[in-house]
Design an enzyme around this catalytic site. Sequence first.
Site, PDB file in Angstrom:
ATOM      1  N   ASP A  76       1.350   0.725   5.360  1.00  0.00           N
ATOM      2  CA  ASP A  76       0.528  -0.459   5.631  1.00  0.00           C
ATOM      3  C   ASP A  76       1.340  -1.463   6.459  1.00  0.00           C
ATOM      4  O   ASP A  76       2.498  -1.736   6.143  1.00  0.00           O
ATOM      5  CB  ASP A  76       0.137  -1.071   4.265  1.00  0.00           C
ATOM      6  CG  ASP A  76      -0.920  -2.142   4.364  1.00  0.00           C
ATOM      7  OD1 ASP A  76      -1.729  -2.112   5.305  1.00  0.00           O
ATOM      8  OD2 ASP A  76      -0.947  -3.021   3.456  1.00  0.00           O
TER       9      ASP A  76
ATOM     10  N   HIS B  78      -5.918 -11.987   4.417  1.00  0.00           N
ATOM     11  CA  HIS B  78      -5.151 -11.432   3.297  1.00  0.00           C
ATOM     12  C   HIS B  78      -4.989 -12.454   2.170  1.00  0.00           C
ATOM     13  O   HIS B  78      -5.086 -13.652   2.395  1.00  0.00           O
ATOM     14  CB  HIS B  78      -3.757 -11.018   3.772  1.00  0.00           C
ATOM     15  CG  HIS B  78      -3.764  -9.824   4.665  1.00  0.00           C
ATOM     16  ND1 HIS B  78      -3.613  -9.902   6.019  1.00  0.00           N
ATOM     17  CD2 HIS B  78      -3.910  -8.494   4.385  1.00  0.00           C
ATOM     18  CE1 HIS B  78      -3.659  -8.689   6.543  1.00  0.00           C
ATOM     19  NE2 HIS B  78      -3.843  -7.814   5.571  1.00  0.00           N
ATOM     20  N   GLY B  79      -4.677 -11.960   0.982  1.00  0.00           N
ATOM     21  CA  GLY B  79      -4.287 -12.830  -0.118  1.00  0.00           C
ATOM     22  C   GLY B  79      -5.456 -13.378  -0.931  1.00  0.00           C
ATOM     23  O   GLY B  79      -6.613 -12.991  -0.734  1.00  0.00           O
TER      24      GLY B  79
ATOM     25  N   SER C 182     -10.153  -7.843  -0.628  1.00  0.00           N
ATOM     26  CA  SER C 182     -10.279  -8.200  -2.043  1.00  0.00           C
ATOM     27  C   SER C 182     -11.401  -9.210  -2.228  1.00  0.00           C
ATOM     28  O   SER C 182     -11.667 -10.034  -1.347  1.00  0.00           O
ATOM     29  CB  SER C 182      -8.964  -8.792  -2.558  1.00  0.00           C
ATOM     30  OG  SER C 182      -8.039  -7.754  -2.823  1.00  0.00           O
TER      31      SER C 182
ATOM     32  N   ASN D  32      -9.214  -2.070   2.633  1.00  0.00           N
ATOM     33  CA  ASN D  32      -7.886  -2.338   2.042  1.00  0.00           C
ATOM     34  C   ASN D  32      -7.961  -3.360   0.912  1.00  0.00           C
ATOM     35  O   ASN D  32      -8.443  -4.492   1.115  1.00  0.00           O
ATOM     36  CB  ASN D  32      -6.962  -2.921   3.108  1.00  0.00           C
ATOM     37  CG  ASN D  32      -6.530  -1.904   4.139  1.00  0.00           C
ATOM     38  OD1 ASN D  32      -7.055  -0.795   4.189  1.00  0.00           O
ATOM     39  ND2 ASN D  32      -5.568  -2.281   4.961  1.00  0.00           N
TER      40      ASN D  32
ATOM     41  N   ASP E  83      -5.541  -5.074  -2.144  1.00  0.00           N
ATOM     42  CA  ASP E  83      -4.249  -5.276  -2.798  1.00  0.00           C
ATOM     43  C   ASP E  83      -4.341  -6.449  -3.784  1.00  0.00           C
ATOM     44  O   ASP E  83      -4.071  -6.313  -4.992  1.00  0.00           O
ATOM     45  CB  ASP E  83      -3.173  -5.541  -1.728  1.00  0.00           C
ATOM     46  CG  ASP E  83      -1.785  -5.671  -2.329  1.00  0.00           C
ATOM     47  OD1 ASP E  83      -1.635  -5.531  -3.547  1.00  0.00           O
ATOM     48  OD2 ASP E  83      -0.828  -5.918  -1.565  1.00  0.00           O
TER      49      ASP E  83
ATOM     50  N   ARG F 146      -3.381  -7.273  -7.973  1.00  0.00           N
ATOM     51  CA  ARG F 146      -2.353  -8.217  -8.441  1.00  0.00           C
ATOM     52  C   ARG F 146      -2.963  -9.197  -9.450  1.00  0.00           C
ATOM     53  O   ARG F 146      -2.305  -9.616 -10.403  1.00  0.00           O
ATOM     54  CB  ARG F 146      -1.787  -9.001  -7.255  1.00  0.00           C
ATOM     55  CG  ARG F 146      -1.071  -8.126  -6.246  1.00  0.00           C
ATOM     56  CD  ARG F 146      -0.521  -8.942  -5.089  1.00  0.00           C
ATOM     57  NE  ARG F 146       0.059  -8.056  -4.079  1.00  0.00           N
ATOM     58  CZ  ARG F 146       0.953  -8.418  -3.185  1.00  0.00           C
ATOM     59  NH1 ARG F 146       1.368  -9.664  -3.134  1.00  0.00           N
ATOM     60  NH2 ARG F 146       1.429  -7.563  -2.308  1.00  0.00           N
TER      61      ARG F 146
HETATM   62  P1  13P Z   1      -6.201  -8.252   0.214  1.00  0.00           P
HETATM   63  O1  13P Z   1      -5.121  -9.275   0.247  1.00  0.00           O
HETATM   64  O2  13P Z   1      -7.554  -8.875   0.453  1.00  0.00           O
HETATM   65  O3  13P Z   1      -6.201  -7.415  -0.985  1.00  0.00           O
HETATM   66  O4  13P Z   1      -5.962  -7.283   1.488  1.00  0.00           O
HETATM   67  C1  13P Z   1      -5.004  -6.265   1.432  1.00  0.00           C
HETATM   68  C2  13P Z   1      -4.735  -5.655   2.760  1.00  0.00           C
HETATM   69  O5  13P Z   1      -5.413  -5.860   3.737  1.00  0.00           O
HETATM   70  C3  13P Z   1      -3.573  -4.737   2.839  1.00  0.00           C
HETATM   71  O6  13P Z   1      -3.332  -4.305   4.146  1.00  0.00           O
HETATM   72  O1  G3H Z   2      -1.479  -6.905   3.755  1.00  0.00           O
HETATM   73  C1  G3H Z   2      -0.509  -6.960   3.003  1.00  0.00           C
HETATM   74  C2  G3H Z   2      -0.567  -6.258   1.729  1.00  0.00           C
HETATM   75  O2  G3H Z   2      -1.315  -6.973   0.781  1.00  0.00           O
HETATM   76  C3  G3H Z   2       0.823  -5.929   1.252  1.00  0.00           C
HETATM   77  O3  G3H Z   2       1.468  -7.050   0.782  1.00  0.00           O
HETATM   78  O4  G3H Z   2       3.611  -7.006   2.062  1.00  0.00           O
HETATM   79  O5  G3H Z   2       3.390  -8.316  -0.082  1.00  0.00           O
HETATM   80  O6  G3H Z   2       3.454  -5.821  -0.110  1.00  0.00           O
HETATM   81  P1  G3H Z   2       3.093  -7.050   0.654  1.00  0.00           P
HETATM   82 ZN    ZN Z   3      -3.693  -5.770   5.658  1.00  0.00          ZN
END
Ligand code: 13P
Ligand code: G3H
Ligand code: ZN
Length: 316
Positions: free
Chosen positions: A81, A176-177, A214, A254, A256, A260
């Site tokens: 990723d 993200h986040g 997310s 995607n 993540d 969390r």
């Molecule tokens: P989220 O932060 O919305 O879960 O997105 C994760 C992501 O795009 C990882 O590449």
């Molecule tokens: O897009 C990023 C993903 O959520 C991964 O996050 O780089 O903190 O592992 P990270």
């Molecule tokens: Zn991403």
Amino acid sequence: MIVTTDQLFKIAYGRYAVGAYNINNLEQATGLFRGNIESQAPFIIQISRGARKYTDKRFLEAIIRAAEDVFPEAIFAVHLDHGTEEACYDCIDSGFYSSVMIDASHESFEDNIAITKRVVERAHARGVSVEAELGMLGGVEEDIVGSVCLTKPEEAEEFVAQSGCDSLAVAIGTSHGAYKFTAEPGKKMGLHFDVIEDIQKRLPGYPMVMHGSSSVPKDEVDRINAAGGKMKDTSGVPEEDFLPAARMGVCKVNIDTDGRLVWTRVHREFFRDQPEKFDLRDPGKVYMAEYAKMIAHKNEKLGSAGQLDDVRAKLG
Ligand code: 13P
Ligand code: G3H
Ligand code: ZN
């Protein structure tokens, strides 16, 4: 069974999206496999550069190899990723990854093409496929707001033709986040379906990727805060948008942050309610079960749940 990301995209295209979940440790990996088996879904394991560095990339890769033995029924791809060129080459040369993402979206259009092209050449020589990114996700570049960050469909067409990338991460309003849609606090921007639709018309059959997917469920944030957390009011991508996006060619979604949040809620509630406990396996067991539940739920929303037999038959 580890398969190529392309194989999963070909089967899923236009019907459902494959969940791409980031993992960092054993508990997450176990919950991930359990949730996908429980919901009978194919899936993509994503490893970020941060995850590779967290302990040692070899631990994470060994966990995945072991999981393949422990869960022989699972059908999945392994993906880097948000890679740099260097990280992509490391993963391509390792022979372990099904696909890599080269994220040169912060570069100029021309440089993004040139970098992506280099990675594609090296990846294809080893049978690895490449995801690239065009456009800028909101929230990553806080100073860029509104439509200037969205992927321009005419550029997407040219980018794919020139770079030869196998899938494209598109900026369609997500970020993200946990704090998404920061451009207009409190106001849900939602997905730009018009952009997805236009790209699909220009690139029929071509897989798009949605980052920042997310949903940051309100009840999860409320439970975290009720157990001592201090998260601000927020919201994410409505899960009801997954399937309409999938029908327009978004093959990979995607996720993540939501995982969390499950980790944070489980651990905060566990120690609030059982302050005398100190065995790390006790909250670990709860977390694995809760993360598996979240994965199965996401797969229902993505439409990938229940597809495992079909995938196995089509892989032959
Ligand atoms: P989220 O932060 O919305 O879960 O997105 C994760 C992501 O795009 C990882 O590449
Ligand atoms: O897009 C990023 C993903 O959520 C991964 O996050 O780089 O903190 O592992 P990270
Ligand atoms: Zn991403």
